[in-house]
Design an enzyme around this catalytic site. Sequence first.
Site, short mmCIF file in Angstrom:
data_model
loop_
_atom_site.label_atom_id
_atom_site.label_comp_id
_atom_site.label_asym_id
_atom_site.label_seq_id
_atom_site.Cartn_x
_atom_site.Cartn_y
_atom_site.Cartn_z
N ALA A 125 -8.82 -6.57 8.81
CA ALA A 125 -9.62 -5.65 8.01
C ALA A 125 -10.06 -6.29 6.70
CB ALA A 125 -8.84 -4.36 7.75
N ASP A 126 -9.11 -6.82 5.95
CA ASP A 126 -9.45 -7.46 4.67
C ASP A 126 -10.31 -8.70 4.87
OD1 ASP A 126 -8.41 -6.03 2.35
OD2 ASP A 126 -6.45 -6.33 3.25
N HIS B 164 0.80 -1.23 0.00
CA HIS B 164 0.00 0.00 0.00
C HIS B 164 0.84 1.28 0.00
CE1 HIS B 164 -3.71 -2.21 0.57
NE2 HIS B 164 -3.18 -2.85 1.61
N GLN C 128 0.05 -13.89 5.15
CA GLN C 128 -1.20 -13.28 5.59
C GLN C 128 -2.41 -14.08 5.11
OE1 GLN C 128 0.29 -8.63 5.45
NE2 GLN C 128 -1.88 -9.07 5.23
N GLU D 242 -6.20 -13.45 4.89
CA GLU D 242 -7.07 -12.28 4.98
C GLU D 242 -8.19 -12.30 3.94
OE1 GLU D 242 -4.69 -8.80 4.29
OE2 GLU D 242 -3.39 -9.83 2.86
#
Length: 253
Positions: free
Chosen positions: A176-177, A46, A149, A151
């Site tokens: 979050a994802d 990001h 991760q 997610e």
Amino acid sequence: MNGKTLRERLEEKEVLLGSFLVLPSPQLVEMLAGAGFDTVLLDVEHGGFERRDLEECLRAADYSGISSIIRTPKITLGDFQQYLDMGAGGIQAAMVHDAESARQAASYAHYPPVGSRGMSCNTRASGYSFMNIDQVKKRAEANTFLSLQIESAKGLDEADSILETEGVDMIFVGAADLSVSLGISIGSDELLRIIEKLAEKIRNAHKAAGIYAWDLSKVKQLTDMGYNFLTVTAMDGIREGIIQQRRNLQIKQ
């Protein structure tokens, strides 16, 4: 500086704190170290990092005594090799959906015979040729940290097979994802039940359990579940600091 590696500290069940950093700033890396964070996660997924930015941030991490991980959105030999050759302490692969992706990540993070990472003694990680091949390999085997991760709904479904992958030190839950993928609120009891069950699976697989601490009031609950690598974002800290300073100064809009 703690003399133990990140892997050793997590294996000993220390609760460590990391911060994601999206801004290419060595100064912020040094500030995170000064504030007592254990790890900085340079967020290529990001953030706006160029190669030179990453190398300078890694150098700042080394000199200030904070461990470093690069989060990458792509699982490729070229990316893993480049980041580790720069001197990153570890790699965190985002959006790992299945066992094949997990196996690829493990292969790219390690030298043969465990993996397929290419060898060079001319990189920053190898001391610019001041280390020989055996020294480079020994150092990498002792220090290179790999986190995957989970997610997404698919990653959650494939968690058991992902957890079987050798050469992986930590499973990081992207809360979050994951909540977005499942179509539920990040603050819901349903998500808490899901991540608690996932933490149990991770610990039973003898891997460290990491998670993004989206709500600081949940930190004790998360550590009680078994998560011992908690992250926040540097931007959250900057924002809260600015807001608090503004309140202290009683500046009104």
